[in-house]
Enzyme design. Structure first.
Site, PDB file in Angstrom:
ATOM      1  N   ASP A   1       1.153   0.523   5.022  1.00  0.00           N
ATOM      2  CA  ASP A   1       1.254  -0.742   5.553  1.00  0.00           C
ATOM      3  C   ASP A   1       2.737  -1.280   5.020  1.00  0.00           C
ATOM      4  O   ASP A   1       3.252  -0.885   4.197  1.00  0.00           O
ATOM      5  CB  ASP A   1       0.351  -1.743   4.602  1.00  0.00           C
ATOM      6  CG  ASP A   1       0.112  -3.041   5.138  1.00  0.00           C
ATOM      7  OD1 ASP A   1       0.538  -3.236   6.307  1.00  0.00           O
ATOM      8  OD2 ASP A   1      -0.516  -3.864   4.674  1.00  0.00           O
TER       9      ASP A   1
ATOM     10  N   HIS B   1       7.545   1.241  12.747  1.00  0.00           N
ATOM     11  CA  HIS B   1       6.694   2.074  12.923  1.00  0.00           C
ATOM     12  C   HIS B   1       7.308   3.623  12.902  1.00  0.00           C
ATOM     13  O   HIS B   1       6.775   4.457  12.641  1.00  0.00           O
ATOM     14  CB  HIS B   1       5.765   1.933  13.974  1.00  0.00           C
ATOM     15  CG  HIS B   1       5.013   0.791  14.038  1.00  0.00           C
ATOM     16  ND1 HIS B   1       4.217   0.387  12.735  1.00  0.00           N
ATOM     17  CD2 HIS B   1       4.557  -0.470  14.891  1.00  0.00           C
ATOM     18  CE1 HIS B   1       3.503  -0.744  13.059  1.00  0.00           C
ATOM     19  NE2 HIS B   1       3.980  -1.040  14.045  1.00  0.00           N
TER      20      HIS B   1
ATOM     21  N   LEU C   1      -3.199  22.381   3.073  1.00  0.00           N
ATOM     22  CA  LEU C   1      -3.645  20.847   3.234  1.00  0.00           C
ATOM     23  C   LEU C   1      -4.157  20.415   4.462  1.00  0.00           C
ATOM     24  O   LEU C   1      -4.001  20.836   5.636  1.00  0.00           O
ATOM     25  CB  LEU C   1      -2.373  20.061   3.239  1.00  0.00           C
ATOM     26  CG  LEU C   1      -2.461  18.550   3.260  1.00  0.00           C
ATOM     27  CD1 LEU C   1      -3.024  17.984   1.896  1.00  0.00           C
ATOM     28  CD2 LEU C   1      -1.045  17.857   3.438  1.00  0.00           C
TER      29      LEU C   1
HETATM   30  C1  FPP Z   1       0.759  -1.119   9.127  1.00  0.00           C
HETATM   31  O1  FPP Z   1       2.121  -1.768   9.177  1.00  0.00           O
HETATM   32  C2  FPP Z   1       0.897   0.085   9.866  1.00  0.00           C
HETATM   33  C3  FPP Z   1       0.617   0.426  11.117  1.00  0.00           C
HETATM   34  C4  FPP Z   1      -0.852  -0.384  11.692  1.00  0.00           C
HETATM   35  C5  FPP Z   1       0.695   1.670  11.710  1.00  0.00           C
HETATM   36  C6  FPP Z   1       1.111   2.952  10.723  1.00  0.00           C
HETATM   37  C7  FPP Z   1       1.447   4.035  11.328  1.00  0.00           C
HETATM   38  C8  FPP Z   1       2.543   4.777  11.056  1.00  0.00           C
HETATM   39  C9  FPP Z   1       3.421   4.708   9.741  1.00  0.00           C
HETATM   40  C10 FPP Z   1       2.944   5.881  11.803  1.00  0.00           C
HETATM   41  C11 FPP Z   1       1.890   6.867  12.522  1.00  0.00           C
HETATM   42  C12 FPP Z   1       2.281   8.281  12.959  1.00  0.00           C
HETATM   43  C13 FPP Z   1       1.240   8.947  13.236  1.00  0.00           C
HETATM   44  C14 FPP Z   1       2.081  10.457  13.323  1.00  0.00           C
HETATM   45  C15 FPP Z   1       0.139   8.716  13.516  1.00  0.00           C
HETATM   46  P1  FPP Z   1       2.258  -3.011   9.691  1.00  0.00           P
HETATM   47  O2  FPP Z   1       2.648  -2.925  10.947  1.00  0.00           O
HETATM   48  O3  FPP Z   1       0.702  -3.963   9.519  1.00  0.00           O
HETATM   49  O4  FPP Z   1       3.059  -3.908   8.972  1.00  0.00           O
HETATM   50  P2  FPP Z   1       3.248  -5.474   8.595  1.00  0.00           P
HETATM   51  O5  FPP Z   1       1.824  -5.606   7.668  1.00  0.00           O
HETATM   52  O6  FPP Z   1       4.342  -5.395   7.587  1.00  0.00           O
HETATM   53  O7  FPP Z   1       3.037  -6.230   9.710  1.00  0.00           O
END
Ligand code: FPP
Length: 255
Positions: free
Chosen positions: A35, A52, A146
């Site tokens: 997050d 992201h 893994l």
């Molecule tokens: C939450 O942060 C994050 C997500 C909803 C997406 C997480 C995805 C990745 C880290 C990359 C995924 C990669 C692959 C290869 C599948 P947020 O956007 O809710 O952050 P915020 O709370 O600060 O707005």
């Protein structure tokens, strides 16, 4: 035997004093709620998708480290059933990430004996996302290292509802009796079926909640929350989490 993993840590970070991590008691299944990507981007005046993108590059490092530490399963919450509510451009970008990641990393995952796995509903995932993940699953299915379990379009309540529906169908078809339903059986109907429950849950960005993630499977899991935003998460933080885990006494309701 005490083995140090200090080679993961840069000189600077070593000076911040890291406790040793012992190899015997490494959590076998670590689940991560990644997050804080949006806030990371906002702090820099960048669009959310930049967060992201940066978050994706952190995955690389943690997968490699998890594999070297002998962790058996790494579950990453990449997209929840609630994330569809986000703006279309962000959803489209997130749906492209698995193929972006796998187009570069799959050869390394194959070489490093990592086995890719998917947890979540394929319904409503774009065909290109499914194709990329299916290809990775197929190409890594013989691997024994893994297990990299991507939670994609995953929601724990949906998962439990589906399990209950499928169990009910078996009962009405006469293949099961109500008395045969126990926690082992429920386990088998969940999307984690052959996986052990997580030993350690990490959530970044300072939010202290589960957000519909593995509600059944986390019953006895140790939780570690950090204010660090996911794009800033390093191998050092991962070791810190494992170190804290190793100092906990797990009693599973006993004394
Ligand atoms: C939450 O942060 C994050 C997500 C909803 C997406 C997480 C995805 C990745 C880290 C990359 C995924 C990669 C692959 C290869 C599948 P947020 O956007 O809710 O952050 P915020 O709370 O600060 O707005």
């Amino acid at each position: 035997m005490l083995e140090k993993f200090s080679n993961w840590i840069s000189k600077n970070e070593q000076e911040r004093k890291v406790e040793d991590v012992t190899i015997e008691n490494v959590p076998k299944h670590v689940a991560i709620i990644m997050d804080g990507n949006g806030r990371w981007a906002k702090k820099r005046g960048l669009p959310r998708i930049a967060g992201h993108r940066e978050g994706m590059s952190v995955i690389n490092k943690i997968v490699k480290q998890a594999n070297s530490l002998g962790i058996e399963v790494l579950t990453l919450y990449a997209f929840s059933t609630e994330n569809w509510k986000r703006p279309k451009n962000e959803v489209d970008f997130l749906m492209r990430l698995p193929e972006r990641y796998l187009s570069v990393e799959l050869p390394k995952l194959i070489e490093e004996n990592v086995k890719v796995r998917l947890m979540g509903s394929k319904d409503s995932l774009p065909a290109h996302t499914i194709a990329a993940v299916d290809n990775a699953i197929e190409k890594t299915k013989q691997n024994t290292g893994l297990v990299l379990n991507f939670a994609l379009n995953y929601g724990s309540r949906d998962e439990i509802v589906l399990a209950v529906q499928n169990i009910a169908k078996e009962v009405s078809a006469g293949k099961l009796t109500a008395d045969e339903i126990n926690d082992t059986l429920v386990d088998q109907y969940l999307m984690t079926n052959e996986l052990r429950d997580p030993d350690l849950l990490i959530r970044t960005s300072g939010e202290i909640r589960l957000s519909n993630f593995m509600l059944w499977q986390l019953a006895y899991t140790e939780f570690w929350f950090t204010d660090v935003l996911w794009p800033d998460f390093t191998e050092q933080h991962f070791l810190e989490a494992i170190n804290v885990y190793q100092q906990r006494t797990r009693r599973y309701g006993g004394i």
